[in-house]
Enzyme design. Structure first.
Site, PDB file in Angstrom:
ATOM      1  N   TYR A 441       0.812  -1.227   0.000  1.00 59.44           N
ATOM      2  CA  TYR A 441       0.000   0.000   0.000  1.00 59.44           C
ATOM      3  C   TYR A 441       0.846   1.278   0.000  1.00 59.44           C
ATOM      4  O   TYR A 441       2.057   1.225   0.111  1.00 59.44           O
ATOM      5  CB  TYR A 441      -1.087  -0.022   1.070  1.00 59.44           C
ATOM      6  N   GLU A 442       0.178   2.378  -0.200  1.00 60.50           N
ATOM      7  CA  GLU A 442       0.842   3.681  -0.349  1.00 60.50           C
ATOM      8  C   GLU A 442       1.826   3.670  -1.511  1.00 60.50           C
ATOM      9  O   GLU A 442       2.902   4.279  -1.453  1.00 60.50           O
ATOM     10  CB  GLU A 442       1.544   4.033   0.973  1.00 60.50           C
TER      11      GLU A 442
END
Lengths: 591, 591
Positions: A441-442
């Site tokens: 994620y990110e």
């Protein structure tokens, strides 16, 4: 049980990442050494005593959804309140909205410790802090006045709504629709997925920041706007009023971070309110939403990097404690009666030292990145530009190397436990499960690598990476002067040369339009930079006189890294400079 | 959904592992190419159509314990019956007890596919097959007549009871007690942990093979005996009668393979029967139990290695299917409209090619090991001794490299899925969880490395490893003659030289009594051998004329491996020959 490594963190901040110099220069205002110690100690105490004991129940119960409402695990709402009341949410926030405006270095240090206590807990506040940053930088005075004080105090939390089913790494494809109303408000319609802490019972309101597209917006990423959409509309009195037309449709059943609710959010389906449409307010300018998000994306990436460091630290502590206690067989050279503690077996020692070295390297990289952020904020002109570039350059590595290390170290930690590691009650498996989201994620680590190679290496026509390499070479040279570091000096010099060669190859590839070739080498290059930074930061720590009696340990760990793990650098350089052609040719295998 | 890769398996068996030559030589009796194809096809069909569809429900429901009885997931008992009725349990068993006596190569090929369908399912039958082997080799005629036919038919399953809380890798420490009765039976008392399929509802009886210690036994591993302890005592009529004094006390809550019951077994606490004590019969001689276990341990290790191969294959299939379908962004060189399938992005292609190459390498190593086992069984004298040594030498790698690859590839597969990979419903996370036990059980991979370096390298005074290296060098030389393989030839030659140098260093260390130094290098050496074998087996496959139209793909994958992944070999050699001193010095860090 996890214990926040306050001393190691303080040492790394001061002697490796550059906090000592920044304090001396007076750039950090009234911040003193004593205050730094007090903050770190108290953040560590909170992580060790308050968060860590609730990690297991969080994993076991998870976040639970019923009728659109999420119930957090037992004890977690109280934990959050204690955390907010401790003022932790306000650490780096602007003083005009109740924040303490402290340096980013302290923030990431605290983040490391809270994530070490529980990654599923720390990710929520992290996102709120990101939302505060975005709003502080781009929100109108009215929006800021209405929302920021309560978000800074932690009375309300925030959430970041980017991803849609067909728009993940490629946000240009997002479809959530925003319609203008004449009154300065907008109505939003659409579905967002993977929304961390999109719904929960920690706070009385949740402030969603949402990327959406106006009807007349250009296609792609240039047609995306950012909106603030509160769960409850806020009245003139500042109190939450009627429910906005946004709700949590479902939460994901995930491999790990079970207590972090990962929500599918529905905007504007008419479930709440008189007519369909979630009421939203524009943040920043129309069609400039992605730029607003980028403001905070670097910091969010570094924050995820801290999760990697934190999991690695927690896994190392757990494995080392087990290895000192568990006995099996007889290690070479053992003369006494009975079995040896498994830490005495060379193979187990290798795993633990690898864990130690990678964890410390990942930590130093992340803190050095935070230092660059602070320097950019506290210097001016060319100097500030240099540091902003430096932060920008290191950020992808501070997100990716760290989170890969988190997975690698958690896996080694599980292995050290043998069969017990595979049993959930031991806790090593939870770290292995939790760790696995951070490389995703990110911005996946592959996306970070693309960013590093195509956008960061070209900064200042390559002079930014050049100046970093020069600094690393100086550390390598200094390491060569300390006989206690064994072969560290020459090994580091060779690795820096590998980094330089790989950098030059990528620069040429980009200059000559060999985009596919450059991208093929992006991930090995990113790992290479992380490894060389690790080696140099371990050396910097080993060369520092901290007067804490641990210098010999630091020298020994540095030497272990240089003489055992750094040999990977040459292989990575080779992958970058010689690997692309065969990779391209082998696509036939993938059909 | 997993599809058994029957053609790839058949190719690897024939053209890489040596099945073609073995068939030609007539050593494998009446086995023909057609029969091989028929068996592989049918085993694959069973894996694809019967096992794989039940994997997810098995993971979700898991094995459940109530009142000492384990209930398996919905559909699993019927699955097991169908499997046993298909005759699969009898594949390699001795014909005199109803087995088909087929070569081990076919067995491991079938094992790969069943594990690909569900690792939690295949591990149960695997252990029964191991118990059959041990009993066939060491049991008395009476025991064999009573138990083997029903174990070979699959009417009863077996279990292997080795581990105790303080005796895992170090079996010498085990405490389970066996008392002689005058009637030729024994009574067992003690606790065993981590007993896979120790209790379940697949079969009407379970035949436990149990390691225990007689009252007058010498200390350590020389005082361990092996006993057969049935769950239900078997009457003269061969039918299960009264319940023996053994039961499942609890099952573990594990990271993965949820449907495989991991039991704590209690022997002789008086829960069943008139007086405490589980009735058991000696297998083999008193105090020679460990030798009996070693008979089958090599095969069990290879069987676990197949789990690594299987998970890697399943993860690769799943990730590749997703990467072909999922679109995001625009890959370099894309000219058409819209987004690219992510498989077109170089970084994703790198992950998938790495997965492909490692999977195929792990498979080839495992099958080559099985080939050596078959050759040892079907040749005589010096030749048989050579092949037995070869099997012995490769077994640790066929267990460890394969299972490390299983974890590595499952992790890459999860990464390819991005956020979806972290969601349990996608199935990539299950593979990542399941895979993680294989490097631990049946002797941790660290234990395999110790075995490899201290017991296998010295075989025939080093001539066995020497002969393997010579064969690998010949493959490297041949690879150099095929221009389609790019730099494969020289890269392989360099890697073989690295292997030779590391081997020589370890031999010298052992000869000079530097035990700790040799053990420090054991794990990197094991990986090095696995990598070089992978490169050479990929080359062997790429050089073979199979006439199946896939030679170009094999060449391309081989070249990708040689020019991208094989560069790790030099780093591993370096760790072996230069790493021990700094590892030893760094023990101070571990307290």
């Amino acid at each position: 049980m996890y214990r926040a490594p306050v001393e190691e963190i303080a040492f790394t901040l001061r002697h490796v990442a550059g906090l000592a110099g920044a304090l001396e220069s007076g750039r950090l205002g009234e911040l003193t050494d004593d205050l730094v110690d007090a903050i770190l100690t108290e953040a560590g105490r909170f992580a060790t005593e308050e968060i860590a004991p609730l990690a297991e129940v969080g994993d076991r119960q998870g976040a639970r959804l019923a009728n659109g409402e999420v119930t957090m695990p037992d004890g977690w709402p109280a934990l959050y309140r204690a955390w907010a009341e401790g003022g932790w949410n306000a650490l780096t926030a602007p003083p005009e909205f109740g924040g303490q405006g402290l340096p980013h270095m302290l923030h990431v240090a605290a983040l490391e410790m809270w994530n070490g206590g529980s990654m599923a807990f720390a990710i929520g506040p992290t996102l709120t802090i990101g939302a505060v940053e975005a709003l502080a930088a781009h929100g109108s005075a009215e929006l800021k006045a209405k929302y920021l004080p309560k978000m800074v105090s932690g009375e309300w939390m925030g959430s970041m709504n980017l991803t849609e089913p067909h728009a993940g790494s490629d946000l240009g494809a997002l479809k959530t629709r925003a319609e203008r109303r004449g009154d300065g408000t907008y109505r939003l319609f659409g579905q967002k997925i993977f929304i961390t802490y999109g719904e929960h019972d920690f706070t009385g309101n949740i402030v969603h920041l949402v990327l959406a597209r106006l009807p007349d917006a250009p296609a792609g990423t240039r047609g995306i706007s950012l909106f603030l959409v509160p769960k409850f509309l806020v009245g003139e009195d500042g109190a939450p009023g009627r429910r906005n037309d946004v709700h949590c449709h479902s939460i994901e059943h995930k491999l790990g971070i079970h207590a972090s609710p990962t929500c599918t959010m529905i905007y504007g389906d008419g479930r709440f309110g008189d007519e369909p449409g979630a009421v939203g307010w524009l943040v920043g300018e129309e069609n400039r939403g992605l730029a607003c998000m980028f403001t905070m994306m670097n910091n969010a990436r570094l924050a995820v990097g801290m999760q990697g460091v934190a999991i690695a630290e927690a896994a190392t502590q757990k494995a080392l404690a087990y290895a000192r206690e568990r006995t099996q067989g007889r290690a070479p050279g053992r003369t006494g009666e009975g079995m040896s503690a498994i830490v005495e077996h060379p193979d187990v020692a290798r795993m633990l030292l690898t864990m130690k070295a990678l964890t410390q390297g990942a930590r130093a990289i992340a803190y050095a990145c935070a230092h660059a952020v602070d320097m950019a904020h506290t210097t001016e002109g060319e100097e500030s530009r240099h540091w902003a570039e430096r932060a920008s350059l290191i950020t992808p590595v501070a997100k990716s190397f760290t989170t890969d290390v988190g997975v690698e170290v958690a896996s080694l930690g599980l292995q050290v436990h043998g069969g017990m590691g595979y049993i959930e009650e031991t806790g090593a498996a939870r770290l292995y499960r939790d760790a696995r989201i951070a490389p995703i994620y990110e911005g996946t680590n592959g996306i970070q690598a693309i960013d590093l190679v195509t956008r960061k290496l070209p900064l200042s026509d390559g002079r930014q990476i050049g100046s970093l390499i020069a600094e690393l070479r100086a550390v390598a040279a200094e390491a060569g002067t300390d006989p206690a570091l064994g072969e560290t000096g020459p090994r580091l010099e060779a690795a820096v040369a590998d980094l330089e060669a790989a950098t030059a190859w990528l620069a040429a590839a980009l200059a000559e339009g060999r985009q596919a070739g450059a991208l093929a080498g992006a991930t090995p290059y990113q790992r290479l930079l992380g490894l060389v930074l690790t080696g140099c930061y371990l050396a910097k720590g080993a060369l520092a006189e901290a007067g804490d009696g641990r210098r010999d340990e630091r020298r020994a760990l540095c030497r272990f890294f240089a003489e055992n793990l750094l040999s990977e650098a040459a292989a990575l350089r080779d992958r970058v400079v010689s690997g692309a052609a065969s990779l391209d040719a082998a696509r036939v295998v993938l059909g």
